[in-house]
Enzyme design. Structure first.
Site, PDB file in Angstrom:
ATOM      1  N   GLY A   1       0.424  -0.658   0.094  1.00 11.14           N
ATOM      2  CA  GLY A   1      -0.075   0.111   0.057  1.00 11.14           C
ATOM      3  C   GLY A   1       1.077   1.296  -0.224  1.00 11.14           C
ATOM      4  O   GLY A   1       0.519   2.422  -0.537  1.00 11.14           O
ATOM      5  N   SER A   2       1.716   1.487   0.556  1.00 13.31           N
ATOM      6  CA  SER A   2       2.984   1.863   0.583  1.00 13.31           C
ATOM      7  C   SER A   2       3.847   2.599  -0.863  1.00 13.31           C
ATOM      8  O   SER A   2       4.002   4.244  -0.879  1.00 13.31           O
ATOM      9  CB  SER A   2       4.186   2.206   1.076  1.00 13.31           C
ATOM     10  OG  SER A   2       3.180   2.282   3.312  1.00 13.31           O
TER      11      SER A   2
ATOM     12  N   SER B   1       6.620   4.703   3.763  1.00  9.82           N
ATOM     13  CA  SER B   1       5.790   3.573   4.425  1.00  9.82           C
ATOM     14  C   SER B   1       5.064   4.315   5.747  1.00  9.82           C
ATOM     15  O   SER B   1       5.672   4.977   6.648  1.00  9.82           O
ATOM     16  CB  SER B   1       7.444   2.755   5.386  1.00  9.82           C
ATOM     17  OG  SER B   1       6.936   1.287   6.215  1.00  9.82           O
TER      18      SER B   1
ATOM     19  N   SER C   1       4.124   2.235   7.893  1.00  5.40           N
ATOM     20  CA  SER C   1       3.849   2.544   9.681  1.00  5.40           C
ATOM     21  C   SER C   1       5.907   2.372   9.800  1.00  5.40           C
ATOM     22  O   SER C   1       5.660   2.876  11.206  1.00  5.40           O
ATOM     23  CB  SER C   1       4.051   0.695   9.624  1.00  5.40           C
ATOM     24  OG  SER C   1       4.754  -0.230   8.739  1.00  5.40           O
TER      25      SER C   1
ATOM     26  N   THR D   1       8.588  -1.273   7.691  1.00  8.43           N
ATOM     27  CA  THR D   1       8.953  -1.905   6.661  1.00  8.43           C
ATOM     28  C   THR D   1       9.958  -2.920   6.703  1.00  8.43           C
ATOM     29  O   THR D   1      11.175  -1.757   5.266  1.00  8.43           O
ATOM     30  CB  THR D   1       7.836  -2.259   5.542  1.00  8.43           C
ATOM     31  OG1 THR D   1       6.560  -1.809   6.002  1.00  8.43           O
ATOM     32  CG2 THR D   1       8.226  -3.009   4.763  1.00  8.43           C
TER      33      THR D   1
ATOM     34  N   ARG E   1      -2.675   0.168   3.207  1.00  8.55           N
ATOM     35  CA  ARG E   1      -3.563   0.687   2.346  1.00  8.55           C
ATOM     36  C   ARG E   1      -4.957   1.797   2.544  1.00  8.55           C
ATOM     37  O   ARG E   1      -4.863   2.280   1.590  1.00  8.55           O
ATOM     38  CB  ARG E   1      -4.154  -0.568   1.560  1.00  8.55           C
ATOM     39  CG  ARG E   1      -5.327  -1.497   2.071  1.00  8.55           C
ATOM     40  CD  ARG E   1      -5.513  -1.962   2.233  1.00  8.55           C
ATOM     41  NE  ARG E   1      -6.433  -2.996   2.482  1.00  8.55           N
ATOM     42  CZ  ARG E   1      -6.121  -3.751   3.653  1.00  8.55           C
ATOM     43  NH1 ARG E   1      -5.052  -3.477   4.454  1.00  8.55           N
ATOM     44  NH2 ARG E   1      -7.795  -4.703   4.792  1.00  8.55           N
TER      45      ARG E   1
ATOM     46  N   GLU F   1      -6.320  -7.950  -0.294  1.00  6.41           N
ATOM     47  CA  GLU F   1      -5.982  -7.444   0.840  1.00  6.41           C
ATOM     48  C   GLU F   1      -7.496  -6.842   1.910  1.00  6.41           C
ATOM     49  O   GLU F   1      -7.481  -7.198   2.677  1.00  6.41           O
ATOM     50  CB  GLU F   1      -5.350  -6.275   1.258  1.00  6.41           C
ATOM     51  CG  GLU F   1      -3.759  -6.476   0.731  1.00  6.41           C
ATOM     52  CD  GLU F   1      -3.192  -5.513   1.145  1.00  6.41           C
ATOM     53  OE1 GLU F   1      -2.849  -5.656   2.557  1.00  6.41           O
ATOM     54  OE2 GLU F   1      -1.759  -5.284   0.099  1.00  6.41           O
TER      55      GLU F   1
ATOM     56  N   HIS G   1       0.559  -9.198 -26.293  1.00  7.53           N
ATOM     57  CA  HIS G   1       1.808  -9.761 -26.928  1.00  7.53           C
ATOM     58  C   HIS G   1       2.026 -10.725 -25.911  1.00  7.53           C
ATOM     59  O   HIS G   1       2.845 -11.589 -26.291  1.00  7.53           O
ATOM     60  CB  HIS G   1       2.786  -9.385 -27.017  1.00  7.53           C
ATOM     61  CG  HIS G   1       2.744  -7.879 -27.278  1.00  7.53           C
ATOM     62  ND1 HIS G   1       3.353  -7.187 -29.014  1.00  7.53           N
ATOM     63  CD2 HIS G   1       2.155  -6.318 -26.950  1.00  7.53           C
ATOM     64  CE1 HIS G   1       2.983  -6.355 -29.451  1.00  7.53           C
ATOM     65  NE2 HIS G   1       1.980  -5.631 -28.128  1.00  7.53           N
TER      66      HIS G   1
ATOM     67  N   LYS H   1       5.470 -10.907   8.547  1.00  6.26           N
ATOM     68  CA  LYS H   1       6.187 -10.790   8.938  1.00  6.26           C
ATOM     69  C   LYS H   1       7.167 -10.652  10.304  1.00  6.26           C
ATOM     70  O   LYS H   1       8.327 -10.189  10.113  1.00  6.26           O
ATOM     71  CB  LYS H   1       5.881  -8.551   8.819  1.00  6.26           C
ATOM     72  CG  LYS H   1       5.742  -8.359   7.873  1.00  6.26           C
ATOM     73  CD  LYS H   1       4.761  -6.218   8.207  1.00  6.26           C
ATOM     74  CE  LYS H   1       4.426  -6.001   6.707  1.00  6.26           C
ATOM     75  NZ  LYS H   1       3.567  -4.310   6.889  1.00  6.26           N
TER      76      LYS H   1
HETATM   77  C1  F6R Z   1      -1.850  -3.198   4.791  1.00  4.17           C
HETATM   78  C2  F6R Z   1      -0.978  -2.603   3.587  1.00  4.17           C
HETATM   79  C3  F6R Z   1       0.136  -3.915   2.827  1.00  4.17           C
HETATM   80  C4  F6R Z   1       1.667  -2.706   3.820  1.00  4.17           C
HETATM   81  C5  F6R Z   1       3.109  -3.497   3.057  1.00  4.17           C
HETATM   82  C6  F6R Z   1       4.318  -2.213   4.004  1.00  4.17           C
HETATM   83  O1  F6R Z   1      -3.074  -2.786   5.155  1.00  4.17           O
HETATM   84  O2  F6R Z   1      -1.439  -2.640   2.455  1.00  4.17           O
HETATM   85  O3  F6R Z   1       0.067  -3.887   1.853  1.00  4.17           O
HETATM   86  O4  F6R Z   1       1.152  -2.017   2.774  1.00  4.17           O
HETATM   87  O5  F6R Z   1       2.473  -4.175   4.044  1.00  4.17           O
HETATM   88  O6  F6R Z   1       4.019  -1.604   5.172  1.00  4.17           O
HETATM   89  P1  F6R Z   1       3.887  -0.710   5.207  1.00  4.17           P
HETATM   90  O7  F6R Z   1       2.780   0.614   4.152  1.00  4.17           O
HETATM   91  O8  F6R Z   1       3.666  -0.002   6.076  1.00  4.17           O
HETATM   92  O9  F6R Z   1       5.303   0.152   5.089  1.00  4.17           O
END
Ligand code: F6R
Length: 373
Positions: free
Chosen positions: A66-67, A108, A110, A113, A161, A246, A262, A356
């Protein structure tokens, strides 16, 4: 969607109990896009960027999931207006060309990541021009303390996300301020209007018969979605695919024209009964290249006999941002309603969290070469 399905879906998606599985309130949050856009704009404009405008030779967005998608949405929507190359890195390593003149946007939500954090370390080692977009975590604390400018996002968004508007608008403003994109005030205004219009059209209170996202969810329910985009809608197709994964907890695929003509279309030649599971959605933009429009028509004609159905949606809006946000918003709502139809809480992504946690116990340096290498 057949009349019977529409009637059935109307009962389910128009009932409060069906939508009540959304315990984190992602549907309500999807309606607050305009506020998110204004909030992110203010935050990104207020950050001190201690680099001379025009100093940047190229830009990279580092992020995952999502980031990361916000970077693709910007790159595809603004590809014709970008004054410098813009790449998106979803990985543990920066490309060799990243150096002192590269703007590195660490994205990111959070801030924790691991792939993004290893890129952060490399970007500092290479003395790149680094900016972080995050709500906190190590990115804000550790790298903020190292002098990295941080666009600090609010910490109360329940899922990364769901912060896509915040992430995307922050990136746009940083790119505008670094003269990589021209002035965006008008586009941001139109983007806000597009989000407001989408929130009205797809709101949970609006019944299925008048609600494009609910109708789409009903049309996708029971099948495996394959999303096709092109040019500005290519990244949107990827966003839809991720949101279906998700939110609705379903496998899905995406691909972009002209490339899919293609290779991917050949897969429908002998798909047989497997093809019956597929529901293809084509994301179209009135501004597509003329040949891309023709390709959508021809591809539909070729693919339709092999799949359950082909649906089409056309973006509305004047600016690229408005058109992209119009479709992103529709896909977000549709994936959330699809989750509700399936009786699944769209919020939690436990499987990602478990993975994770397991990875975090091992550290993330490059593995030593195996003997003989
Ligand atoms: C969860 C989501 C995931 C996170 C990914 C990276 O809602 O969308 O795709 O975006 O795991 O985590 P962040 O965004 O915190 O770096």
């Amino acid at each position: 969607m057949s009349a019977t399905e529409a009637r059935g879906a109307e009962h389910a998606l128009d009932r409060f109990e069906t939508l009540a599985v959304d315990r984190q309130g992602l549907i309500a949050l999807a309606g607050r896009g305009p506020e998110a856009l204004r909030d992110a704009r203010g935050r990104a404009e207020a950050v001190d960027l201690p680099f001379p405008a025009g100093a940047v030779r190229e830009a990279v967005v580092c992020g995952m999931g999502g980031s990361a998608i916000a970077g693709d949405l910007v790159a595809d929507a603004y590809s014709e207006r970008l004054r410098r190359p813009l790449a998106v890195v979803r990985d543990y390593s920066l490309p060799g060309w990243v150096g002192r003149d590269t703007l590195v946007i660490l994205s990111s939500y959070s801030g924790n990541t691991e792939e993004t954090l290893t890129c952060a370390m490399q970007a500092l080692e290479r003395e790149a021009l680094v900016v972080a977009v995050t709500s906190g975590g190590k990115l804000a604390e550790f790298y903020g303390a190292q002098g990295v400018p941080v666009v600090r996002l609010p910490g109360d968004i329940p899922q990364p996300r769901a912060a896509v508007v915040h992430l995307l608008v922050s990136m746009l403003v940083v790119l505008e301020r670094m003269a990589i994109l021209p002035a965006l005030a008008e586009d941001l205004g139109e983007g806000e209007a597009a989000l407001a219009a989408a929130a009205g059209a797809n709101a949970p209170e609006r019944p299925v018969a008048e609600n494009p996202a609910k109708r789409l969810a009903a049309a996708l329910n029971g099948g495996l979605p394959i999303i096709y985009g092109a040019e500005a809608t290519a990244a949107v197709a990827r966003r839809w695919k991720g949101q279906i994964n998700e939110n609705a907890k379903l496998p899905a695929a995406w691909a972009a024209l002209p490339e899919l003509d293609h290779n991917e279309i050949v897969g429908f030649e002998a798909a047989g009964d497997l093809g019956r599971a597929f529901r293809v959605v084509m994301l179209r933009d009135p501004r597509h290249h003329r040949q891309v429009h023709r390709r959508f028509e021809l591809t539909k004609e070729l693919v339709a006999p092999a799949v359950d159905r082909v649906l089409e949606v056309t973006a509305e809006g004047r600016s690229p941002l408005a058109r992209v946000l119009d479709l992103v918003s529709l896909g977000d709502y549709a994936s959330l309603y699809l989750a509700c139809l399936r009786g699944i809480d769209p919020g939690p992504v436990d499987i990602i969290e478990r993975l994770k946690d397991r990875l975090a116990t091992t550290g993330y340096g490059r593995a030593a070469a195996s003997p003989g290498e």
